[in-house]
Design a protein around this motif. Structure first.
Motif, PDB file in Angstrom:
ATOM      1  N   ARG A 113      25.485  -8.450  28.718  1.00 40.92           N
ATOM      2  CA  ARG A 113      25.660  -7.816  29.881  1.00 40.92           C
ATOM      3  C   ARG A 113      27.332  -7.105  30.145  1.00 40.92           C
ATOM      4  NH1 ARG A 113      22.586 -11.175  34.014  1.00 40.92           N
ATOM      5  NH2 ARG A 113      23.380  -9.237  35.553  1.00 40.92           N
ATOM      6  N   GLU A 138      29.904 -10.035  29.749  1.00 37.85           N
ATOM      7  CA  GLU A 138      29.795 -10.668  28.844  1.00 37.85           C
ATOM      8  C   GLU A 138      31.081 -10.119  28.041  1.00 37.85           C
ATOM      9  OE1 GLU A 138      26.289 -12.225  28.139  1.00 37.85           O
ATOM     10  OE2 GLU A 138      25.801 -10.714  28.402  1.00 37.85           O
ATOM     11  N   THR A 164      15.876  -5.358  38.709  1.00 35.42           N
ATOM     12  CA  THR A 164      16.150  -6.958  39.888  1.00 35.42           C
ATOM     13  C   THR A 164      17.399  -6.262  40.491  1.00 35.42           C
ATOM     14  OG1 THR A 164      17.587  -7.479  37.992  1.00 35.42           O
ATOM     15  CG2 THR A 164      15.383  -7.249  37.658  1.00 35.42           C
ATOM     16  N   ARG A 222      20.181  -5.643  36.557  1.00 37.84           N
ATOM     17  CA  ARG A 222      20.944  -5.663  34.961  1.00 37.84           C
ATOM     18  C   ARG A 222      21.091  -5.047  34.247  1.00 37.84           C
ATOM     19  NH1 ARG A 222      17.827 -10.688  31.068  1.00 37.84           N
ATOM     20  NH2 ARG A 222      19.189 -10.040  29.499  1.00 37.84           N
ATOM     21  N   ASP A 224      21.890  -4.260  30.290  1.00 37.86           N
ATOM     22  CA  ASP A 224      22.788  -4.153  28.832  1.00 37.86           C
ATOM     23  C   ASP A 224      22.872  -3.047  28.154  1.00 37.86           C
ATOM     24  OD1 ASP A 224      22.163  -6.892  29.197  1.00 37.86           O
ATOM     25  OD2 ASP A 224      20.487  -7.089  28.258  1.00 37.86           O
TER      26      ASP A 224
END
Length: 136
Positions: free
Chosen positions: A51, A54, A87, A91, A93
């Motif tokens: 993500r 991250e 969501t 979210r 990625d």
């Protein structure tokens, strides 16, 4: 000796090493994959999908804006995919594509070479700078 025997064991170089279209293509690709943040982002994504935050935490000093620009450029070049999950909150990625994964080995090799030779290069620069100042 025949011409064939003279050439054994040598590689044949093209007669025209400078092809403008090739130079532009190489320059274009190197400008993308050769910058600091691209190398670090590709390396981080080599560990698997991540993500945004991250990646940002892993890289430490990258700004949100620079990470956004780097990821967009990598996505545009087909090196990274961006997947949005429906969501709340959404979210997102980021993951290396097959093309992006193929970049891991050369980038890792250049990074390793740079770390192994950093001191030698710094010393060469120091020697050059100390002698070139006197020669001028």
């Amino acid at each position: 000796m025949t011409k064939r025997r003279q050439q054994e064991g040598t590689s044949m170089l093209p007669s025209n090493l400078h092809v403008p279209e090739d130079c532009r293509a190489v320059s274009d690709v190197l400008s993308r994959v050769g910058d600091k943040w691209t190398i670090l982002v590709v390396g981080e994504l080599g560990n698997g999908p991540k993500r945004f935050n991250e990646i940002r935490r892993a890289l430490g000093s990258i700004s949100q804006r620079m990470l956004t620009l780097t990821l967009r450029a990598l996505e545009r070049d087909g090196l990274v995919t961006r997947t949005v999950f429906p969501t709340i909150p959404p979210r997102v990625d980021y993951e290396l594509t097959k093309l992006g994964r193929s970049l891991l080995e050369p980038v890792s090799g250049i990074g390793l070479w740079a770390r192994q030779n950093r001191i030698a290069i710094q010393e060469a620069r120091r020697r050059f700078d100390s002698t070139s100042g006197r020669a001028r």
